[in-house]
Design a protein around this motif. Sequence first.
Motif, PDB file in Angstrom:
ATOM      1  N   ILE A 155       9.799  12.010   2.559  1.00 36.01           N
ATOM      2  CA  ILE A 155       9.883  11.097   3.707  1.00 36.01           C
ATOM      3  C   ILE A 155      11.102  11.450   4.544  1.00 36.01           C
ATOM      4  O   ILE A 155      12.223  11.473   4.029  1.00 36.01           O
ATOM      5  CB  ILE A 155      10.004   9.623   3.255  1.00 36.01           C
ATOM      6  N   HIS A 156      10.871  11.750   5.812  1.00 32.64           N
ATOM      7  CA  HIS A 156      11.961  11.965   6.767  1.00 32.64           C
ATOM      8  C   HIS A 156      11.995  10.781   7.720  1.00 32.64           C
ATOM      9  O   HIS A 156      11.063  10.574   8.507  1.00 32.64           O
ATOM     10  CB  HIS A 156      11.746  13.263   7.552  1.00 32.64           C
ATOM     11  N   TRP A 157      13.050  10.035   7.622  1.00 31.67           N
ATOM     12  CA  TRP A 157      13.158   8.797   8.417  1.00 31.67           C
ATOM     13  C   TRP A 157      14.622   8.531   8.708  1.00 31.67           C
ATOM     14  O   TRP A 157      15.465   8.619   7.804  1.00 31.67           O
ATOM     15  CB  TRP A 157      12.545   7.639   7.610  1.00 31.67           C
ATOM     16  N   GLU A 208      13.517  15.676  13.720  1.00 29.52           N
ATOM     17  CA  GLU A 208      14.817  15.342  13.122  1.00 29.52           C
ATOM     18  C   GLU A 208      15.955  16.241  13.619  1.00 29.52           C
ATOM     19  O   GLU A 208      17.118  15.978  13.343  1.00 29.52           O
ATOM     20  CB  GLU A 208      14.713  15.368  11.587  1.00 29.52           C
ATOM     21  N   TRP A 209      15.596  17.290  14.367  1.00 26.41           N
ATOM     22  CA  TRP A 209      16.629  18.204  14.884  1.00 26.41           C
ATOM     23  C   TRP A 209      17.059  17.859  16.306  1.00 26.41           C
ATOM     24  O   TRP A 209      17.834  18.591  16.926  1.00 26.41           O
ATOM     25  CB  TRP A 209      16.107  19.652  14.837  1.00 26.41           C
ATOM     26  N   VAL A 210      16.555  16.768  16.836  1.00 29.85           N
ATOM     27  CA  VAL A 210      16.719  16.465  18.253  1.00 29.85           C
ATOM     28  C   VAL A 210      18.186  16.440  18.705  1.00 29.85           C
ATOM     29  O   VAL A 210      18.527  16.929  19.782  1.00 29.85           O
ATOM     30  CB  VAL A 210      15.972  15.137  18.606  1.00 29.85           C
ATOM     31  N   LEU A 211      19.070  15.914  17.869  1.00 25.99           N
ATOM     32  CA  LEU A 211      20.493  15.819  18.238  1.00 25.99           C
ATOM     33  C   LEU A 211      21.073  17.194  18.566  1.00 25.99           C
ATOM     34  O   LEU A 211      21.717  17.396  19.589  1.00 25.99           O
ATOM     35  CB  LEU A 211      21.287  15.154  17.093  1.00 25.99           C
ATOM     36  N   MET A 221       8.653  10.680  -5.306  1.00 27.76           N
ATOM     37  CA  MET A 221       8.973  10.615  -3.881  1.00 27.76           C
ATOM     38  C   MET A 221      10.394  11.115  -3.640  1.00 27.76           C
ATOM     39  O   MET A 221      11.234  11.030  -4.531  1.00 27.76           O
ATOM     40  CB  MET A 221       8.865   9.168  -3.374  1.00 27.76           C
ATOM     41  N   VAL A 222      10.620  11.630  -2.436  1.00 23.77           N
ATOM     42  CA  VAL A 222      11.963  12.067  -2.045  1.00 23.77           C
ATOM     43  C   VAL A 222      12.241  11.524  -0.646  1.00 23.77           C
ATOM     44  O   VAL A 222      11.502  11.824   0.297  1.00 23.77           O
ATOM     45  CB  VAL A 222      12.069  13.609  -2.034  1.00 23.77           C
ATOM     46  N   LEU A 223      13.272  10.710  -0.511  1.00 19.68           N
ATOM     47  CA  LEU A 223      13.609  10.080   0.775  1.00 19.68           C
ATOM     48  C   LEU A 223      14.894  10.675   1.340  1.00 19.68           C
ATOM     49  O   LEU A 223      15.875  10.868   0.611  1.00 19.68           O
ATOM     50  CB  LEU A 223      13.798   8.566   0.572  1.00 19.68           C
ATOM     51  N   THR A 224      14.894  10.937   2.645  1.00 21.84           N
ATOM     52  CA  THR A 224      16.119  11.396   3.324  1.00 21.84           C
ATOM     53  C   THR A 224      17.133  10.250   3.352  1.00 21.84           C
ATOM     54  O   THR A 224      17.042   9.366   4.193  1.00 21.84           O
ATOM     55  CB  THR A 224      15.825  11.793   4.787  1.00 21.84           C
ATOM     56  N   THR A 225      18.084  10.269   2.441  1.00 18.72           N
ATOM     57  CA  THR A 225      19.121   9.229   2.463  1.00 18.72           C
ATOM     58  C   THR A 225      20.082   9.499   3.611  1.00 18.72           C
ATOM     59  O   THR A 225      20.764   8.600   4.085  1.00 18.72           O
ATOM     60  CB  THR A 225      19.927   9.206   1.162  1.00 18.72           C
ATOM     61  N   ASN A 253       5.143  15.959   3.281  1.00 18.14           N
ATOM     62  CA  ASN A 253       6.017  15.085   4.077  1.00 18.14           C
ATOM     63  C   ASN A 253       5.263  14.120   4.990  1.00 18.14           C
ATOM     64  O   ASN A 253       4.245  14.468   5.581  1.00 18.14           O
ATOM     65  CB  ASN A 253       6.924  15.962   4.948  1.00 18.14           C
ATOM     66  N   ILE A 254       5.839  12.912   5.109  1.00 20.24           N
ATOM     67  CA  ILE A 254       5.449  12.014   6.199  1.00 20.24           C
ATOM     68  C   ILE A 254       6.698  11.705   7.026  1.00 20.24           C
ATOM     69  O   ILE A 254       7.807  11.702   6.505  1.00 20.24           O
ATOM     70  CB  ILE A 254       4.812  10.693   5.707  1.00 20.24           C
ATOM     71  N   GLY A 255       6.497  11.454   8.307  1.00 18.22           N
ATOM     72  CA  GLY A 255       7.603  11.091   9.193  1.00 18.22           C
ATOM     73  C   GLY A 255       7.309   9.723   9.792  1.00 18.22           C
ATOM     74  O   GLY A 255       6.734   9.631  10.874  1.00 18.22           O
TER      75      GLY A 255
END
Length: 412
Positions: free
Chosen positions: A19-21, A31-34, A74-78, A275-277
């Motif tokens: 999960i990328h959130w 997620e690379w927008v910055l 599951m793996v979450l972007t902390t 992955n889900i976003g």
Amino acid sequence: MEENKKMKWWDEARFGMFIHWGLYSILGRGEWVLLVERIPLKEYTKLADRFKPPKSFSPEKWVKLAKEAGMKYMVLTTRHHDGFCLFNSKVSDFTSVKTAAKRDFVEEYVNACRKHNMRIGLYYSLLDWRFPGYFDREKYPESFKDMVEQAHQQVRELMTNYGKIDILWYDGGWIPGTKGEMDEIAALWRSKELNDMVRKLQPDILINNRSGLPEDFDTPEQHTTPSERPWESCMTIGDFCAWGYFKHNPNMKPTTQLIQNLVSCASNGGNYLLNIGPKPDGSVRNEEVKRLKEIGKWLNKNGEAIYGTERRPKDFGFWGAGMLGMATVKGTNAYLHIFRWPGDTAVITGIKNKVLSTRILGSNRRLKTIKEDGKLIIKGLPVEPPDRYGTVITLELDGKPETFDYSRIPLI
Ligand code: H79
């Protein structure tokens, strides 16, 4: 704990949810927008005022979806490269706890996983784009030092404050101005010290290979080429640059392809981390939900041929590229995953064993099978494919699967 014992659950799991959130989800351009758009930090930081999912949203929704998809962990972007934490950190104010949401999403996620008996993975990006020292450590040595120190502190927090964690999934180890060599990366992040600390706090944890040290498993990204070591392929459903929510992302992989990727991983002894976003409000877009549910349905029927499968012997099953599909193996069973249905007769080459029985998985009816030197002819199949995503034929063998090598045998 003994090394392979510790990895047993992971080695059987085969399928997980990534999960990328984060703040970037608000902009809906990945997620690379910055960095890609060089957004001024002051402006990007303000997104935290708008990151406020409704009370009705709970990470339990993700966990339930993962369950339904047949995923075992599951793996979450902390915290991704932008530095915004989904957890409470004493060493940063740039967190969901200290800004608009006022919530510790890592805590909520961990609790939801536990409630549903789901294995828990935490993704943590070592690098943080907010530190000038990341880009130029010669010019800003103090900033670089501070960034490394922050990573050590925050990893300690994640490993201390949330009970037992099953996976630590590092990312962002690459540093500009280096050749990206593992040793160099590990030295700059002080990874030996970092991971020693992690293992002290979490003795059973599995750590990926992205801190410059090999640790427990390899992580091919966006492809399913197997590693010699334990491995897990992580992949987006849409285009390669869109892990975080990308609003216009028309190139979603069809379910057939996602299932074939999962089978490809399982056949080579690897896991598939799909992955889900989620959107900024935490909801998951329909295109992703639909696919995950379809995979879950398929796994309900065919899970026996995925979970707990082992690395198959080279070229076992379908000789060469695999004309009809792919084989997975478990004990003395082989499972032929037929993606390209041949009609009423299937010819499979490259199996040395004697075949004791042949059945379509889930059916008791034995299929007529002729076996001669490494060639298997299965008769009486339905003319049309029974399952549009892949039909599994179970072969009961007389022993461990062995490959019949045709490479030096001329045609007759
Ligand atoms: O978290 C996901 C990615 O953001 C992260 N790893 C996965 C799990 C990642 N970090 N670096 N990379 C992936 C490789 C870099 C890819 C890039 Fe690009 C290609 C950066 C710039 C060009 C993709 C396309 C991202 C921006 C444009």
